[in-house]
Design a protein around this motif. Structure first.
Motif, PDB file in Angstrom:
ATOM      1  N   SER A 180       4.531  -3.783   7.867  1.00 32.18           N
ATOM      2  CA  SER A 180       5.906  -3.194   7.846  1.00 32.18           C
ATOM      3  C   SER A 180       5.757  -1.834   6.966  1.00 32.18           C
ATOM      4  O   SER A 180       5.221  -2.051   5.701  1.00 32.18           O
ATOM      5  N   ALA A 181       6.219  -0.514   7.341  1.00 34.83           N
ATOM      6  CA  ALA A 181       6.054   0.560   6.856  1.00 34.83           C
ATOM      7  C   ALA A 181       7.273   1.460   6.940  1.00 34.83           C
ATOM      8  O   ALA A 181       7.800   1.377   8.173  1.00 34.83           O
ATOM      9  N   ALA A 182       7.520   2.290   6.012  1.00 36.85           N
ATOM     10  CA  ALA A 182       8.594   3.163   6.057  1.00 36.85           C
ATOM     11  C   ALA A 182       8.103   4.486   5.567  1.00 36.85           C
ATOM     12  O   ALA A 182       7.334   4.539   4.528  1.00 36.85           O
ATOM     13  N   PRO A 183       8.365   5.758   6.130  1.00 37.02           N
ATOM     14  CA  PRO A 183       7.902   7.006   5.501  1.00 37.02           C
ATOM     15  C   PRO A 183       8.757   7.450   4.330  1.00 37.02           C
ATOM     16  O   PRO A 183       9.860   6.882   4.196  1.00 37.02           O
ATOM     17  N   ILE A 184       7.955   8.094   3.599  1.00 34.14           N
ATOM     18  CA  ILE A 184       8.811   8.817   2.364  1.00 34.14           C
ATOM     19  C   ILE A 184       8.750  10.330   2.519  1.00 34.14           C
ATOM     20  O   ILE A 184       7.909  10.769   2.635  1.00 34.14           O
ATOM     21  N   LEU A 186       7.340  15.123   5.369  1.00 33.90           N
ATOM     22  CA  LEU A 186       6.713  13.863   4.986  1.00 33.90           C
ATOM     23  C   LEU A 186       5.689  14.040   3.673  1.00 33.90           C
ATOM     24  O   LEU A 186       4.846  14.776   3.784  1.00 33.90           O
ATOM     25  N   LEU A 187       5.838  13.011   2.965  1.00 33.39           N
ATOM     26  CA  LEU A 187       5.000  12.940   1.619  1.00 33.39           C
ATOM     27  C   LEU A 187       4.248  11.828   1.782  1.00 33.39           C
ATOM     28  O   LEU A 187       3.102  11.917   1.265  1.00 33.39           O
ATOM     29  N   GLY A 188       4.701  10.526   2.122  1.00 36.94           N
ATOM     30  CA  GLY A 188       3.663   9.678   2.313  1.00 36.94           C
ATOM     31  C   GLY A 188       4.419   8.306   2.903  1.00 36.94           C
ATOM     32  O   GLY A 188       5.327   8.604   3.529  1.00 36.94           O
ATOM     33  N   VAL A 189       3.534   6.982   2.790  1.00 35.42           N
ATOM     34  CA  VAL A 189       4.284   5.866   3.587  1.00 35.42           C
ATOM     35  C   VAL A 189       4.044   4.634   2.702  1.00 35.42           C
ATOM     36  O   VAL A 189       2.968   4.711   2.051  1.00 35.42           O
ATOM     37  N   LEU A 190       5.107   3.873   2.642  1.00 35.93           N
ATOM     38  CA  LEU A 190       5.000   2.569   1.689  1.00 35.93           C
ATOM     39  C   LEU A 190       5.013   1.490   2.964  1.00 35.93           C
ATOM     40  O   LEU A 190       5.707   1.598   3.810  1.00 35.93           O
ATOM     41  N   LEU A 210       0.927  -1.086  -0.235  1.00 35.83           N
ATOM     42  CA  LEU A 210      -0.028   0.118  -0.077  1.00 35.83           C
ATOM     43  C   LEU A 210       0.812   1.200  -0.024  1.00 35.83           C
ATOM     44  O   LEU A 210       1.773   1.293   0.691  1.00 35.83           O
ATOM     45  N   LEU A 211       0.445   2.376  -0.760  1.00 36.00           N
ATOM     46  CA  LEU A 211       1.240   3.538  -0.843  1.00 36.00           C
ATOM     47  C   LEU A 211       0.046   4.590  -0.174  1.00 36.00           C
ATOM     48  O   LEU A 211      -0.783   4.629  -0.919  1.00 36.00           O
ATOM     49  N   ALA A 212       0.573   5.178   0.852  1.00 36.66           N
ATOM     50  CA  ALA A 212      -0.656   6.156   1.450  1.00 36.66           C
ATOM     51  C   ALA A 212       0.143   7.630   1.317  1.00 36.66           C
ATOM     52  O   ALA A 212       1.469   7.770   1.222  1.00 36.66           O
ATOM     53  N   ASP A 213      -0.796   8.701   1.669  1.00 41.70           N
ATOM     54  CA  ASP A 213      -0.146   9.822   1.862  1.00 41.70           C
ATOM     55  C   ASP A 213       0.334  10.348   3.177  1.00 41.70           C
ATOM     56  O   ASP A 213       0.263   9.339   3.880  1.00 41.70           O
ATOM     57  N   SER A 214       0.463  11.554   3.100  1.00 39.19           N
ATOM     58  CA  SER A 214       1.092  11.845   4.827  1.00 39.19           C
ATOM     59  C   SER A 214       0.049  11.785   5.555  1.00 39.19           C
ATOM     60  O   SER A 214       0.190  12.068   6.872  1.00 39.19           O
TER      61      SER A 214
END
Length: 627
Positions: free
Chosen positions: A147-151, A158-162, A77-81
């Motif tokens: 398992s997630a990491a900020p982008i 902060l732009l998003g999270v993978l 999943l790709l999410a926004d901030s």
């Protein structure tokens, strides 16, 4: 306390803090997750707002991690901030029908609505997290592991999270490592897309072999040398905030030297606290480029060094000769070798020559830089894994680097960087001579010659708890220490030999006594690797001419000045000089300014025209107020 224990303690704090937030939101463990979902028009606007992030992830990053998508029991999943889902890839079969809506575009994973979860908690904490089943605050979410990491964007906002989510009862540390690499790769590509056409980009790492990995530091700076963007890895390597810093002060290197360095040709830089970094520079797209293919350079170097035999490792230095003699005696013995030495002394070259001398040369020499692999991925890389061993594992599995070295030589460089958990598994392999891949009950016999190397004091690490004592005695059968270049008695001959190896066929002139004398004055903190870099730059500058002092990079003279400053000596070649303020000095400055302007600010050509070193030219320009 070990690094691993500190990491676990930090993770515990992250989860505890998240649970405290959930209670403050009025949630309890039995609360029902709240589905907050955008309407059709809002979803369309959201994807349009983040189209570059979605496109970069989909087309430029995920194709390199297709093993994850081939695992049908996980979703990316790709999410926004704000935790709103932008896109999803993979299979939802592990999700119950009543939960599928939470994984669709426009749904929110904010902690306020869904409690502790990988996406929401990564946003709240600002760091990569892995939320196990029972670590979810809401019992309804305890069917999965995330398992997630900020982008972060180019301004470090902060732009998003993978995120990778699964219900598998499998080891997940490797999955977290992959998510970190993927998010870093996304950040790097966004930075490159934004700035590559107009600004300079500097990629760097602690090791020459790791420069082109996504785990490298990346800095963007302007024509004036102001850093306008950097990835998180850059700030981690350098240890402080880089926003609007001056790149020439960050690396103790003149700006013009950086900007004029041949593109993609490795150079050595040093931080103010004397940490060495290896880097490559990329100019703006519209700038005229003196192109040097970095990969070709590395390939040529590798081929050149691959041809070096043990007989050509040294040219008369007794310490090197002793290492060669001892290693030759143990080539065919089942005794491990541990090589000590500073970074750049030629440990890998030595191992390659040793392998070629042995009866194992028809088989593979597998070199592993333990410092270059993120800690979460070390075990899967070394020992291999069965298909489906962890979320995102290849459906074909992986043999692992140790088994690839079967009947050959396994070279573990920077072994002191290996995580403790991987050390325990390596010890078992060395004891049993068998490898058990992750997720497997079957063991595979291995026959390897083990050679390790380190630039650390492993004994001290054992005392501090950072390296297993039992493993230390397993890897240190014969201890060899390659001397630093500055201490070698054969270095003058070595200078000439390395020059011959790297010059082009048309560059037949030998190094002059003037250059050799300068080389002998140099402390060579980067050892042979630094010597190669200096000579590559000098040969590129010299072109068809013999190498002269003005062809040498400025940081070369900086190192000599630091080495000899206590003696009050001047390391530069003798040049015309005059007392400041004198008529002669004013004449020299006037001549310098005329030539500098006539040659449009080209430092190398101006220095050559005036018959002075570039360092002297820089001093005169500073007096003139030009620099």
């Amino acid at each position: 306390m070990t690094d691993q224990a500190l990491k676990e303690q930090n993770h515990t704090e992250v989860v505890e803090n998240s649970w405290d937030r959930c209670r403050s939101f009025g949630l309890d463990h039995n609360s029902t997750p709240t589905l907050i979902q955008l309407g059709t028009g809002e979803r369309r606007d959201l994807k349009e707002e983040h189209r570059y992030l979605v496109r970069t992830t989909d087309t430029e990053v995920l194709p390199f991690y297709e093993n994850i998508l081939s695992n049908s029991k996980c979703m990316i999943l790709l999410a926004d901030s704000r935790g709103q889902v932008l896109n999803g890839w993979g299979d939802q079969r592990f999700v119950a029908p009543q939960q599928k809506s939470f994984f669709q575009e426009g749904s929110s994973w904010d902690e306020r609505f869904n409690g502790t979860n990988a996406i929401g908690t990564a946003i709240a904490s600002g760091q990569a997290v892995q939320i196990q089943r029972d670590e979810h605050f809401l019992k309804a979410n305890r069917f999965m592991i995330g398992s997630a990491a900020p982008i972060y964007d180019t301004n470090r906002d902060l732009l998003g999270v993978l995120d990778i989510s699964s219900d598998a009862y499998l080891p997940q540390a490797h999955t977290l490592g992959m998510v970190k690499l993927m998010s870093q790769s996304i950040e790097n590509r966004l930075i490159m897309k934004t700035f590559s056409s107009e600004h300079f980009m500097l990629t760097f790492n602690t090791n020459l072999d790791n420069i082109d990995s996504q785990w490298s530091g990346l800095i963007v700076f302007t024509e004036e040398g102001t850093i306008i963007s950097a990835n998180r890895r850059a700030e981690l390597l350098l240890g402080y905030d880089l926003a609007l810093a001056d790149v020439s002060q960050i690396f103790n290197c003149p700006l013009r030297e950086l900007k004029n360095h041949p593109e993609l040709l490795p150079l050595k830089l040093q931080t103010p606290n004397r940490h060495n970094m290896h880097a490559v520079i990329k100019r703006p797209a519209e700038k005229p480029i003196q192109a040097v293919d970095y990969r070709k350079q590395r390939s040529v170097s590798a081929e050149t060094f691959g041809e070096i035999t043990l007989d050509r490792i040294g040219y008369g230095d007794e310490r090197v000769a002793r290492c060669v003699r001892q290693a030759e005696r143990l080539i065919e013995k089942d005794i491990p070798i541990l090589i000590h030495g500073e970074t750049g002394v030629g440990k890998e070259v030595f191992v390659k020559a040793l392998h070629q001398r042995s009866s194992r040369r028809p088989h593979a020499l597998v070199a592993v830089n333990c410092a270059a692999i993120p800690s979460e991925l070390v075990e899967s890389e070394l020992f291999g894994y069965e298909k489906g061993a962890f979320t995102g594992a290849s459906t074909k599995g992986a043999i692992g680097l140790i088994r690839k070295a079967h009947k050959g030589t396994l070279f573990l460089d920077e072994i002191g960087e290996m995580p403790l958990k991987a050390q325990a598994r390596l010890l078992r392999v060395l004891q049993e001579r068998k490898v058990t891949p992750l997720g497997s009950t079957e063991s595979y016999p291995v026959n390897i010659k083990l050679v390790s190397a380190t630039n650390r004091c492993l004994r001290a690490q054992v005392q501090e708890g950072g390296f297993r004592q039992d493993l230390y005695y397993r890897v240190s059968g014969l201890n060899l220490e390659l001397p630093p270049l500055r201490e070698r008695s054969d270095r003058r001959t070595l200078f000439q030999q390395v020059h011959r190896m790297h010059r082009e066929p048309h560059q037949q002139a030998e190094l002059s006594d003037e250059i050799l004398n300068l080389f002998e004055q140099h402390p060579w903190p980067g050892n042979i690797r630094q010597l190669i870099s200096v000579l590559q730059i000098a040969l590129a500058m010299a072109d068809d001419e013999p190498v002269e002092s003005w062809h040498l990079p400025d940081d070369f003279f900086h190192d000599i000045r630091e080495q000899t400053s206590w003696e009050g000596s001047d390391p530069e070649p003798a040049v015309a000089s005059a007392a400041p303020g004198s008529a002669d000095n004013e004449s020299l400055l006037a001549e310098t300014l005329v030539e500098y302007n006539r040659l449009e600010g080209n430092i190398s050509r101006t220095a050559k025209r005036l018959g002075i070193s570039r360092n002297t030219l820089y001093k005169r320009l500073r007096e003139l107020g030009v620099r």
